[in-house]
Design a protein around this motif. Structure first.
Motif, PDB file in Angstrom:
ATOM      1  N   ASP A 147       9.534  -6.443  14.442  1.00  0.00           N
ATOM      2  CA  ASP A 147      10.877  -6.715  14.966  1.00  0.00           C
ATOM      3  C   ASP A 147      11.308  -8.171  14.755  1.00  0.00           C
ATOM      4  O   ASP A 147      12.382  -8.570  15.225  1.00  0.00           O
ATOM      5  CB  ASP A 147      10.932  -6.375  16.458  1.00  0.00           C
ATOM      6  N   GLU A 148      10.496  -8.954  14.079  1.00  0.00           N
ATOM      7  CA  GLU A 148      10.808 -10.364  13.870  1.00  0.00           C
ATOM      8  C   GLU A 148      11.474 -10.590  12.516  1.00  0.00           C
ATOM      9  O   GLU A 148      11.231  -9.858  11.551  1.00  0.00           O
ATOM     10  CB  GLU A 148       9.518 -11.202  13.919  1.00  0.00           C
ATOM     11  N   ILE A 149      12.325 -11.607  12.447  1.00  0.00           N
ATOM     12  CA  ILE A 149      12.855 -12.049  11.157  1.00  0.00           C
ATOM     13  C   ILE A 149      11.771 -12.886  10.485  1.00  0.00           C
ATOM     14  O   ILE A 149      11.306 -13.893  11.036  1.00  0.00           O
ATOM     15  CB  ILE A 149      14.146 -12.879  11.327  1.00  0.00           C
ATOM     16  N   VAL A 150      11.347 -12.448   9.315  1.00  0.00           N
ATOM     17  CA  VAL A 150      10.297 -13.153   8.577  1.00  0.00           C
ATOM     18  C   VAL A 150      10.914 -13.725   7.303  1.00  0.00           C
ATOM     19  O   VAL A 150      11.446 -12.986   6.470  1.00  0.00           O
ATOM     20  CB  VAL A 150       9.118 -12.217   8.246  1.00  0.00           C
ATOM     21  N   LEU A 151      10.847 -15.016   7.173  1.00  0.00           N
ATOM     22  CA  LEU A 151      11.423 -15.709   6.020  1.00  0.00           C
ATOM     23  C   LEU A 151      10.560 -15.505   4.780  1.00  0.00           C
ATOM     24  O   LEU A 151       9.336 -15.485   4.854  1.00  0.00           O
ATOM     25  CB  LEU A 151      11.571 -17.192   6.332  1.00  0.00           C
ATOM     26  N   HIS A 152      11.249 -15.373   3.647  1.00  0.00           N
ATOM     27  CA  HIS A 152      10.546 -15.122   2.381  1.00  0.00           C
ATOM     28  C   HIS A 152      11.110 -16.088   1.328  1.00  0.00           C
ATOM     29  O   HIS A 152      12.001 -15.727   0.552  1.00  0.00           O
ATOM     30  CB  HIS A 152      10.764 -13.665   1.959  1.00  0.00           C
ATOM     31  N   PRO A 153      10.614 -17.339   1.265  1.00  0.00           N
ATOM     32  CA  PRO A 153      11.187 -18.329   0.349  1.00  0.00           C
ATOM     33  C   PRO A 153      10.996 -17.943  -1.114  1.00  0.00           C
ATOM     34  O   PRO A 153      10.110 -17.146  -1.455  1.00  0.00           O
ATOM     35  CB  PRO A 153      10.414 -19.601   0.691  1.00  0.00           C
ATOM     36  N   LEU A 154      11.815 -18.508  -1.970  1.00  0.00           N
ATOM     37  CA  LEU A 154      11.756 -18.195  -3.398  1.00  0.00           C
ATOM     38  C   LEU A 154      10.453 -18.656  -4.037  1.00  0.00           C
ATOM     39  O   LEU A 154      10.039 -18.100  -5.064  1.00  0.00           O
ATOM     40  CB  LEU A 154      12.955 -18.820  -4.114  1.00  0.00           C
ATOM     41  N   ASP A 155       9.825 -19.665  -3.462  1.00  0.00           N
ATOM     42  CA  ASP A 155       8.550 -20.138  -4.012  1.00  0.00           C
ATOM     43  C   ASP A 155       7.362 -19.570  -3.242  1.00  0.00           C
ATOM     44  O   ASP A 155       6.263 -20.155  -3.237  1.00  0.00           O
ATOM     45  CB  ASP A 155       8.491 -21.664  -4.009  1.00  0.00           C
ATOM     46  N   ASP A 156       7.550 -18.424  -2.611  1.00  0.00           N
ATOM     47  CA  ASP A 156       6.483 -17.790  -1.831  1.00  0.00           C
ATOM     48  C   ASP A 156       5.239 -17.623  -2.701  1.00  0.00           C
ATOM     49  O   ASP A 156       5.313 -17.155  -3.838  1.00  0.00           O
ATOM     50  CB  ASP A 156       6.953 -16.428  -1.332  1.00  0.00           C
ATOM     51  N   THR A 157       4.084 -18.002  -2.153  1.00  0.00           N
ATOM     52  CA  THR A 157       2.833 -17.946  -2.908  1.00  0.00           C
ATOM     53  C   THR A 157       2.057 -16.655  -2.671  1.00  0.00           C
ATOM     54  O   THR A 157       1.012 -16.448  -3.299  1.00  0.00           O
ATOM     55  CB  THR A 157       1.934 -19.136  -2.521  1.00  0.00           C
ATOM     56  N   LEU A 158       2.533 -15.792  -1.773  1.00  0.00           N
ATOM     57  CA  LEU A 158       1.846 -14.538  -1.486  1.00  0.00           C
ATOM     58  C   LEU A 158       2.481 -13.403  -2.291  1.00  0.00           C
ATOM     59  O   LEU A 158       3.701 -13.275  -2.361  1.00  0.00           O
ATOM     60  CB  LEU A 158       1.912 -14.220   0.015  1.00  0.00           C
ATOM     61  N   ASP A 159       1.637 -12.611  -2.906  1.00  0.00           N
ATOM     62  CA  ASP A 159       2.106 -11.529  -3.773  1.00  0.00           C
ATOM     63  C   ASP A 159       2.372 -10.282  -2.925  1.00  0.00           C
ATOM     64  O   ASP A 159       1.561  -9.368  -2.841  1.00  0.00           O
ATOM     65  CB  ASP A 159       1.051 -11.246  -4.849  1.00  0.00           C
ATOM     66  N   TRP A 160       3.564 -10.256  -2.315  1.00  0.00           N
ATOM     67  CA  TRP A 160       3.909  -9.161  -1.410  1.00  0.00           C
ATOM     68  C   TRP A 160       4.342  -7.914  -2.185  1.00  0.00           C
ATOM     69  O   TRP A 160       5.114  -8.003  -3.136  1.00  0.00           O
ATOM     70  CB  TRP A 160       5.073  -9.561  -0.505  1.00  0.00           C
ATOM     71  N   ALA A 161       3.856  -6.764  -1.741  1.00  0.00           N
ATOM     72  CA  ALA A 161       4.453  -5.505  -2.201  1.00  0.00           C
ATOM     73  C   ALA A 161       5.710  -5.252  -1.385  1.00  0.00           C
ATOM     74  O   ALA A 161       6.754  -4.848  -1.908  1.00  0.00           O
ATOM     75  CB  ALA A 161       3.462  -4.362  -2.036  1.00  0.00           C
ATOM     76  N   GLN A 162       5.640  -5.533  -0.082  1.00  0.00           N
ATOM     77  CA  GLN A 162       6.773  -5.428   0.827  1.00  0.00           C
ATOM     78  C   GLN A 162       6.597  -6.464   1.930  1.00  0.00           C
ATOM     79  O   GLN A 162       5.678  -6.343   2.741  1.00  0.00           O
ATOM     80  CB  GLN A 162       6.866  -4.021   1.416  1.00  0.00           C
ATOM     81  N   PRO A 163       7.427  -7.506   1.980  1.00  0.00           N
ATOM     82  CA  PRO A 163       7.296  -8.516   3.042  1.00  0.00           C
ATOM     83  C   PRO A 163       7.439  -7.869   4.420  1.00  0.00           C
ATOM     84  O   PRO A 163       8.191  -6.910   4.600  1.00  0.00           O
ATOM     85  CB  PRO A 163       8.454  -9.474   2.751  1.00  0.00           C
ATOM     86  N   PRO A 164       6.733  -8.379   5.419  1.00  0.00           N
ATOM     87  CA  PRO A 164       6.786  -7.786   6.762  1.00  0.00           C
ATOM     88  C   PRO A 164       8.055  -8.181   7.505  1.00  0.00           C
ATOM     89  O   PRO A 164       8.796  -9.073   7.085  1.00  0.00           O
ATOM     90  CB  PRO A 164       5.551  -8.385   7.446  1.00  0.00           C
ATOM     91  N   GLY A 165       8.291  -7.520   8.638  1.00  0.00           N
ATOM     92  CA  GLY A 165       9.405  -7.870   9.505  1.00  0.00           C
ATOM     93  C   GLY A 165      10.761  -7.555   8.918  1.00  0.00           C
ATOM     94  O   GLY A 165      10.896  -6.812   7.942  1.00  0.00           O
ATOM     95  N   ARG A 166      11.783  -8.153   9.508  1.00  0.00           N
ATOM     96  CA  ARG A 166      13.161  -7.978   9.042  1.00  0.00           C
ATOM     97  C   ARG A 166      13.536  -9.151   8.149  1.00  0.00           C
ATOM     98  O   ARG A 166      13.208 -10.296   8.446  1.00  0.00           O
ATOM     99  CB  ARG A 166      14.122  -7.900  10.228  1.00  0.00           C
ATOM    100  N   PRO A 167      14.221  -8.907   7.033  1.00  0.00           N
ATOM    101  CA  PRO A 167      14.582 -10.004   6.128  1.00  0.00           C
ATOM    102  C   PRO A 167      15.716 -10.853   6.702  1.00  0.00           C
ATOM    103  O   PRO A 167      16.559 -10.372   7.466  1.00  0.00           O
ATOM    104  CB  PRO A 167      15.026  -9.272   4.859  1.00  0.00           C
ATOM    105  N   ALA A 168      15.713 -12.118   6.327  1.00  0.00           N
ATOM    106  CA  ALA A 168      16.809 -13.017   6.713  1.00  0.00           C
ATOM    107  C   ALA A 168      18.021 -12.727   5.824  1.00  0.00           C
ATOM    108  O   ALA A 168      17.921 -12.047   4.796  1.00  0.00           O
ATOM    109  CB  ALA A 168      16.370 -14.461   6.555  1.00  0.00           C
ATOM    110  N   PHE A 169      19.184 -13.249   6.195  1.00  0.00           N
ATOM    111  CA  PHE A 169      20.396 -13.018   5.391  1.00  0.00           C
ATOM    112  C   PHE A 169      20.274 -13.669   4.013  1.00  0.00           C
ATOM    113  O   PHE A 169      20.826 -13.178   3.033  1.00  0.00           O
ATOM    114  CB  PHE A 169      21.624 -13.582   6.114  1.00  0.00           C
ATOM    115  N   GLU A 170      19.518 -14.761   3.948  1.00  0.00           N
ATOM    116  CA  GLU A 170      19.377 -15.483   2.676  1.00  0.00           C
ATOM    117  C   GLU A 170      17.958 -16.025   2.573  1.00  0.00           C
ATOM    118  O   GLU A 170      17.371 -16.494   3.565  1.00  0.00           O
ATOM    119  CB  GLU A 170      20.383 -16.637   2.614  1.00  0.00           C
ATOM    120  N   ARG A 171      17.392 -15.950   1.379  1.00  0.00           N
ATOM    121  CA  ARG A 171      16.050 -16.464   1.173  1.00  0.00           C
ATOM    122  C   ARG A 171      16.079 -17.981   1.010  1.00  0.00           C
ATOM    123  O   ARG A 171      16.862 -18.504   0.204  1.00  0.00           O
ATOM    124  CB  ARG A 171      15.415 -15.828  -0.066  1.00  0.00           C
ATOM    125  N   PRO A 172      15.263 -18.717   1.749  1.00  0.00           N
ATOM    126  CA  PRO A 172      15.200 -20.171   1.564  1.00  0.00           C
ATOM    127  C   PRO A 172      14.719 -20.503   0.155  1.00  0.00           C
ATOM    128  O   PRO A 172      13.945 -19.743  -0.453  1.00  0.00           O
ATOM    129  CB  PRO A 172      14.188 -20.629   2.619  1.00  0.00           C
TER     130      PRO A 172
END
Length: 264
Positions: free
Chosen positions: A102-127
């Motif tokens: 139920d949390e907003i989890v930020l997913h920056p463009l330079d994210d170093t984790l190879d996500w298949a699906q990021p957890p939580g709810r996405p933010a309106f814009e990726r940092p």
């Protein structure tokens, strides 16, 4: 490319969160005649720096395109979630991905984790960057999952982090261009793999020639000759029976000199 074509210095790139100090120190101890230059690059620039010749080798995070780059996995980092100090997550030692549903989890463009699906709810814009995402977490806009080394690097007094399970983990690797495996690259590979200076797979520095001090050989020879001489002063023959030496004119039977005994 052969060792003779190598540049007179060695350029080592590294991404944020990686601390190459230990290997750099060993390099300076073993190869003091070859300067090592550190080149800090972003996670997205690391592979291009190697391909374009901006660095001879570099520490980056996998995955990396191995079409033209070689890579040696070094270690795996623990993943953590960065939260404000007063957030509910801060009350636990460890959380799981399910706890962030139920949390907003930020997913920056330079994210170093190879996500298949990021957890939580996405933010309106990726940092754009991880530091930007850290600022948003401090503003109470969301949470951020990163390798622990990045949480430490961008630490703020108003934020904390907790270990999180069920997420991808970042893996750090040493990488270089396959067609630029110079002698210096081989030397650094040996260092990070823990090879000793005498390893047969690494290049050994020239050993200094030790010259024996003048006269040392003669002294040793003299000691040996003296050891082989018979006991006695000046190396003379040992004393005969009774501790006396037989000399010129001495009776053969070893008796005493003096007046002859009178016959009766």
């Amino acid at each position: 490319m052969t060792g003779s074509d190598a540049s007179p210095s060695f350029r080592l790139a590294y991404v944020p969160g990686v601390t190459p100090a230990k290997w750099v120190r060993i390099w300076h101890e073993r190869l003091p005649e070859v300067p090592l230059t550190l080149v800090q690059v972003s996670a997205g620039e690391a592979a291009d720096a190697l391909r374009d010749g901006g660095a001879d080798a570099g520490f980056l995070r996998l995955p990396v395109d191995r079409t033209d780059l070689s890579a040696i996995p070094m270690y795996t980092e623990t993943s953590v979630v960065v939260v404000p100090k007063d957030h509910l997550v801060a009350a636990f030692d460890e959380v799981s991905v399910a706890d962030l549903t139920d949390e907003i989890v930020l997913h920056p463009l330079d994210d170093t984790l190879d996500w298949a699906q990021p957890p939580g709810r996405p933010a309106f814009e990726r940092p754009a960057t991880t530091p930007d995402a850290i600022e948003l977490v401090a503003a109470g806009i969301g949470l951020l999952v990163v390798p622990q080394s990045l949480a430490r690097l961008y630490h703020r007094r108003d934020l904390t982090y907790r270990t999180i399970t069920g997420t991808p983990q970042s893996q750090v690797a040493l990488s270089w261009r396959e067609d630029r495996t110079t002698d210096q690259v081989e030397d650094f590979i040996g260092i990070v793999r823990g090879r000793t200076v005498n390893s047969t797979r690494g290049r050994r520095p020239a050993e200094p020639t030790t010259r024996r001090p003048a006269g040392k050989k003669d002294q040793q020879s003299g000691k040996k000759a003296q050891k082989d001489q018979p006991a006695g002063k000046g190396g003379k023959a040992p004393a005969g029976r009774g501790g006396q030496r037989r000399g010129a004119g001495a009776p053969k039977d070893g008796g005493r000199r003096g007046r002859p005994r009178r016959r009766s």
